[in-house]
Design a protein around this motif. Structure first.
Motif, PDB file in Angstrom:
ATOM      1  N   GLN A  79       0.830  -1.194   0.000  1.00 58.52           N
ATOM      2  CA  GLN A  79       0.000   0.000   0.000  1.00 58.52           C
ATOM      3  C   GLN A  79       0.869   1.249   0.000  1.00 58.52           C
ATOM      4  O   GLN A  79       1.898   1.301   0.693  1.00 58.52           O
ATOM      5  CB  GLN A  79      -0.897   0.051   1.246  1.00 58.52           C
ATOM      6  N   THR A  80       0.447   2.243  -0.750  1.00 55.34           N
ATOM      7  CA  THR A  80       1.115   3.537  -0.737  1.00 55.34           C
ATOM      8  C   THR A  80       0.084   4.650  -0.753  1.00 55.34           C
ATOM      9  O   THR A  80      -1.003   4.490  -1.312  1.00 55.34           O
ATOM     10  CB  THR A  80       2.032   3.710  -1.974  1.00 55.34           C
ATOM     11  N   PRO A  81       0.386   5.814  -0.106  1.00 55.46           N
ATOM     12  CA  PRO A  81       1.518   6.017   0.777  1.00 55.46           C
ATOM     13  C   PRO A  81       1.280   5.385   2.144  1.00 55.46           C
ATOM     14  O   PRO A  81       0.165   4.972   2.443  1.00 55.46           O
ATOM     15  CB  PRO A  81       1.578   7.544   0.883  1.00 55.46           C
ATOM     16  N   ARG A  82       2.264   5.309   2.984  1.00 59.25           N
ATOM     17  CA  ARG A  82       2.082   4.797   4.340  1.00 59.25           C
ATOM     18  C   ARG A  82       1.418   5.836   5.229  1.00 59.25           C
ATOM     19  O   ARG A  82       0.625   5.504   6.111  1.00 59.25           O
ATOM     20  CB  ARG A  82       3.428   4.410   4.943  1.00 59.25           C
ATOM     21  N   VAL A 132     -10.188  -8.321  -3.695  1.00 53.61           N
ATOM     22  CA  VAL A 132      -9.490  -7.208  -3.064  1.00 53.61           C
ATOM     23  C   VAL A 132     -10.489  -6.386  -2.250  1.00 53.61           C
ATOM     24  O   VAL A 132     -11.594  -6.107  -2.720  1.00 53.61           O
ATOM     25  CB  VAL A 132      -8.824  -6.307  -4.126  1.00 53.61           C
ATOM     26  N   PHE A 133     -10.069  -6.018  -1.045  1.00 55.67           N
ATOM     27  CA  PHE A 133     -10.924  -5.299  -0.115  1.00 55.67           C
ATOM     28  C   PHE A 133     -10.297  -3.967   0.282  1.00 55.67           C
ATOM     29  O   PHE A 133      -9.081  -3.850   0.372  1.00 55.67           O
ATOM     30  CB  PHE A 133     -11.099  -6.097   1.179  1.00 55.67           C
ATOM     31  N   TRP A 134     -11.153  -3.008   0.585  1.00 55.67           N
ATOM     32  CA  TRP A 134     -10.741  -1.781   1.264  1.00 55.67           C
ATOM     33  C   TRP A 134     -11.486  -1.716   2.594  1.00 55.67           C
ATOM     34  O   TRP A 134     -12.723  -1.775   2.630  1.00 55.67           O
ATOM     35  CB  TRP A 134     -11.071  -0.533   0.437  1.00 55.67           C
ATOM     36  N   TYR A 135     -10.712  -1.605   3.669  1.00 52.56           N
ATOM     37  CA  TYR A 135     -11.268  -1.432   5.010  1.00 52.56           C
ATOM     38  C   TYR A 135     -10.762  -0.121   5.600  1.00 52.56           C
ATOM     39  O   TYR A 135      -9.651   0.311   5.297  1.00 52.56           O
ATOM     40  CB  TYR A 135     -10.816  -2.565   5.944  1.00 52.56           C
ATOM     41  N   ARG A 136     -11.560   0.456   6.468  1.00 52.71           N
ATOM     42  CA  ARG A 136     -11.162   1.648   7.206  1.00 52.71           C
ATOM     43  C   ARG A 136     -11.195   1.302   8.691  1.00 52.71           C
ATOM     44  O   ARG A 136     -12.167   0.694   9.167  1.00 52.71           O
ATOM     45  CB  ARG A 136     -12.112   2.809   6.910  1.00 52.71           C
ATOM     46  N   VAL A 183      -7.038   4.875   9.511  1.00 53.77           N
ATOM     47  CA  VAL A 183      -6.098   4.012   8.790  1.00 53.77           C
ATOM     48  C   VAL A 183      -6.903   3.213   7.765  1.00 53.77           C
ATOM     49  O   VAL A 183      -7.910   2.587   8.114  1.00 53.77           O
ATOM     50  CB  VAL A 183      -5.351   3.050   9.736  1.00 53.77           C
ATOM     51  N   TYR A 184      -6.459   3.270   6.532  1.00 58.38           N
ATOM     52  CA  TYR A 184      -7.137   2.567   5.447  1.00 58.38           C
ATOM     53  C   TYR A 184      -6.298   1.352   5.068  1.00 58.38           C
ATOM     54  O   TYR A 184      -5.125   1.471   4.706  1.00 58.38           O
ATOM     55  CB  TYR A 184      -7.322   3.490   4.245  1.00 58.38           C
ATOM     56  N   PHE A 185      -6.927   0.184   5.162  1.00 66.57           N
ATOM     57  CA  PHE A 185      -6.239  -1.056   4.828  1.00 66.57           C
ATOM     58  C   PHE A 185      -6.791  -1.626   3.526  1.00 66.57           C
ATOM     59  O   PHE A 185      -8.010  -1.635   3.289  1.00 66.57           O
ATOM     60  CB  PHE A 185      -6.449  -2.112   5.923  1.00 66.57           C
ATOM     61  N   CYS A 186      -5.885  -2.138   2.741  1.00 66.00           N
ATOM     62  CA  CYS A 186      -6.232  -2.956   1.595  1.00 66.00           C
ATOM     63  C   CYS A 186      -5.916  -4.395   1.986  1.00 66.00           C
ATOM     64  O   CYS A 186      -4.927  -4.652   2.700  1.00 66.00           O
ATOM     65  CB  CYS A 186      -5.399  -2.531   0.380  1.00 66.00           C
ATOM     66  N   ALA A 187      -6.736  -5.323   1.547  1.00 66.10           N
ATOM     67  CA  ALA A 187      -6.483  -6.741   1.804  1.00 66.10           C
ATOM     68  C   ALA A 187      -6.809  -7.510   0.529  1.00 66.10           C
ATOM     69  O   ALA A 187      -7.645  -7.078  -0.278  1.00 66.10           O
ATOM     70  CB  ALA A 187      -7.337  -7.251   2.964  1.00 66.10           C
ATOM     71  N   PHE A 232      -3.480  -8.619   4.660  1.00 61.34           N
ATOM     72  CA  PHE A 232      -3.634  -7.166   4.732  1.00 61.34           C
ATOM     73  C   PHE A 232      -2.323  -6.465   4.370  1.00 61.34           C
ATOM     74  O   PHE A 232      -1.234  -6.955   4.679  1.00 61.34           O
ATOM     75  CB  PHE A 232      -4.012  -6.742   6.153  1.00 61.34           C
ATOM     76  N   GLY A 233      -2.475  -5.293   3.743  1.00 61.33           N
ATOM     77  CA  GLY A 233      -1.333  -4.413   3.571  1.00 61.33           C
ATOM     78  C   GLY A 233      -1.038  -3.681   4.864  1.00 61.33           C
ATOM     79  O   GLY A 233      -1.764  -3.829   5.859  1.00 61.33           O
ATOM     80  N   SER A 234       0.036  -2.886   4.845  1.00 58.55           N
ATOM     81  CA  SER A 234       0.448  -2.184   6.060  1.00 58.55           C
ATOM     82  C   SER A 234      -0.429  -0.987   6.390  1.00 58.55           C
ATOM     83  O   SER A 234      -0.309  -0.424   7.472  1.00 58.55           O
ATOM     84  CB  SER A 234       1.897  -1.706   5.907  1.00 58.55           C
ATOM     85  N   GLY A 235      -1.266  -0.602   5.446  1.00 59.63           N
ATOM     86  CA  GLY A 235      -2.212   0.486   5.717  1.00 59.63           C
ATOM     87  C   GLY A 235      -1.687   1.851   5.316  1.00 59.63           C
ATOM     88  O   GLY A 235      -0.473   2.080   5.200  1.00 59.63           O
TER      89      GLY A 235
END
Lengths: 116, 109
Positions: free
Chosen positions: A6-9, A32-36, A89-93, A107-110
């Protein structure tokens, strides 16, 4: 190990500005997911895609948020215009979902977003 | 729609056991369990499919009661490294995962 990038951190922006967050899912994952994540709401599902097609974006404020997958290696989440309440924090998974069921998601690092 | 986790927080001494529960009002395809440490991403622990199976991962195991739409995570002989927030995720549609509010677990020496 394969990972979700994920970018940016971190992103600090002023209210009213456009914010774009990017995600590179794991190769071979079809979902692919987007979580907040916030302290108050926990992990909220914003949107998710299967084979790049949007399946559900009911968790997103439609007037300001948009999610796309222009290709299999890139998912984007845009906020326009941003507001202080979007700070989170927005996470992609990503994960593999087959007819037999789902498997564990990675999950990505967010992206830590602060809107001032 | 969001599953309900209990307890919200638990404090343990090293070596003690804990149980975290997850309950859903919806019929489920599966239940996932994740652990998140402060400032990090959630990490997948295990998945429980329909059929009431029980799974284990080191000294962490889980069960899924399909009839009651409930899952429990069991942590035995807890270690300091078990500290973090545990989330259950319920798969209410194929692939769609909704998370509970989390259970904060602190293991003290």
């Amino acid at each position: 190990d394969a990972r979700v990038t994920q970018t940016p951190r971190h992103k600090v922006t002023e209210m009213g500005q456009e914010v774009t967050m990017r995600c590179q899912p794991i190769l071979g994952h079809n979902t692919v997911f987007w979580y907040r994540q916030t302290m108050m709401q926990g992990l909220e599902l914003l949107a998710y895609f299967r084979n790049r097609a949007p399946l559900d974006d009911s968790g997103m404020p439609k007037d300001r948020f948009s999610a796309e997958m222009p290709d299999a290696t890139l998912a984007t989440l845009k906020i326009q215009p941003s507001e202080p309440r979007d700070s989170a924090v927005y996470f992609c998974a990503s994960g593999l979902v087959t007819g037999g069921g789902s498997h564990g998601y990675t999950f990505g690092s967010g992206t830590r977003l602060t809107v001032v | 729609q969001q599953p309900v986790q209990s307890p919200q927080a638990v404090i343990l001494r090293e070596g003690e056991d804990a149980v975290i529960n997850c309950s859903s009002s919806k019929a489920l395809y599966s239940v996932h369990w994740y652990r998140q440490k402060h400032g990090e991403a959630p990490i997948f622990l295990m998945i429980l499919l329909k059929g009431g199976e029980q799974k284990g991962h080191d000294k962490i195991s889980a069960s899924f009661n399909e009839k009651k739409q409930q899952s429990s995570l069991y942590l035995t002989a807890s270690q300091l490294s078990y500290s973090g927030t545990y989330f259950c995720g319920t798969e209410i549609l194929r692939g769609k995962l909704i998370f509970g509010q989390g259970t904060e677990l602190s293991v003290k020496p």
